[in-house]
Design a protein around this motif. Sequence first.
Motif, PDB file in Angstrom:
ATOM      1  N   MET A  91       4.472  -1.237   1.582  1.00 53.20           N
ATOM      2  CA  MET A  91       5.019  -2.372   0.397  1.00 53.20           C
ATOM      3  C   MET A  91       5.899  -1.329   0.012  1.00 53.20           C
ATOM      4  N   LEU A  93       8.901  -1.497  -1.942  1.00 46.96           N
ATOM      5  CA  LEU A  93       9.643  -2.872  -2.993  1.00 46.96           C
ATOM      6  C   LEU A  93      10.941  -1.685  -3.684  1.00 46.96           C
ATOM      7  N   ALA A 140       1.928 -11.984  -1.979  1.00 53.67           N
ATOM      8  CA  ALA A 140       3.061 -12.116  -2.039  1.00 53.67           C
ATOM      9  C   ALA A 140       3.308 -13.234  -0.439  1.00 53.67           C
ATOM     10  N   SER A 147      12.722  -8.000  -6.204  1.00 48.78           N
ATOM     11  CA  SER A 147      12.488  -6.506  -5.240  1.00 48.78           C
ATOM     12  C   SER A 147      11.782  -6.681  -4.571  1.00 48.78           C
ATOM     13  N   ASN A 148      11.050  -7.698  -4.091  1.00 49.40           N
ATOM     14  CA  ASN A 148      10.351  -7.986  -3.566  1.00 49.40           C
ATOM     15  C   ASN A 148      10.382  -8.832  -2.348  1.00 49.40           C
ATOM     16  N   TYR A 151      10.175  -7.066   1.929  1.00 47.28           N
ATOM     17  CA  TYR A 151       8.130  -7.391   1.904  1.00 47.28           C
ATOM     18  C   TYR A 151       7.634  -8.811   1.545  1.00 47.28           C
ATOM     19  N   ALA A 152       8.053  -9.685   1.386  1.00 47.05           N
ATOM     20  CA  ALA A 152       7.416 -10.898   0.716  1.00 47.05           C
ATOM     21  C   ALA A 152       8.099 -11.802   2.172  1.00 47.05           C
ATOM     22  N   ILE A 191       6.498   3.682  -2.359  1.00 47.24           N
ATOM     23  CA  ILE A 191       7.806   3.249  -2.411  1.00 47.24           C
ATOM     24  C   ILE A 191       8.843   4.802  -2.592  1.00 47.24           C
ATOM     25  N   THR A 196      11.570   1.885  -9.669  1.00 44.85           N
ATOM     26  CA  THR A 196      10.465   0.472  -9.088  1.00 44.85           C
ATOM     27  C   THR A 196       9.635   0.724  -8.587  1.00 44.85           C
ATOM     28  N   VAL A 200       5.984  -0.755 -10.682  1.00 44.55           N
ATOM     29  CA  VAL A 200       4.862  -0.796  -9.515  1.00 44.55           C
ATOM     30  C   VAL A 200       3.251  -0.656 -10.010  1.00 44.55           C
TER      31      VAL A 200
END
Length: 242
Positions: A91, A93, A140, A147-148, A151-152, A191, A196, A200
């Motif tokens: 992940m 992000l 997600a 910002s994701n 990943y999403a 990350i 970020t 997170v």
Amino acid sequence: MNNSTGRTAVITGASSGIGAATARALAADGYRVALLARRADRIDALAAEIGNGAIALPADVTDRDALVAAADRVQAELGGADVLVNNAGIMLLAPFSSAQRSDYRAMVEVNLLGAITATEVFLDQLKDGGGDLINISSVAGRTARASNGVYAATKWGINGWSESLRQELLPDVRVTLIEPGVVDTELPSHITDEETRKAVQQGYDVAAVKPEEIAEVIAFALARPRHLAINEILLRPASQLG
């Protein structure tokens, strides 16, 4: 009724977090477990801890040759895989920019293509006698945020692919999609964007469930009788809004 006796579960990303917790939970339910991850020292130690024929499979899910070799070992040493838990994931992000392009590619290769390749490699074993495929997605995969995005995208991809497989593999393989919210794992620490990562991690420190709680849900789904398929489970900390 739990018919796990004699069944074998292969778990990717088994060196920590949800993967390691799932290995322990399934071993407690009578499964023989095959632990697949890049960090050989961790899965060697976990296999020794679990015992009962557990084996460590050092491999990267982005390396198909390594996955084929792992599948060959599972077939030879444990009689083949009855369950595959596609848990390996990262992940990374960050705000979308060219500076993060290597992180974006890594997430697609691990989160999406890694799960697809592992499933392709183990599919014949899963079909032999009726198996289970557990795909670990994320909240997600339903809701994207700033910002994701990449990943999403990987998790939305997992969701769509899982639904297609669910229809295609009936009745030989049950497909279950697990979509956790915030879970107390190593993911935030990887990350690379410092701002970020700090943001997170603060969220994780406030609200996160334990990996063992996700593992309990996975074990529950697998323990259902064969005529019942639990296809999708979304779960969050009770205090998580989105």
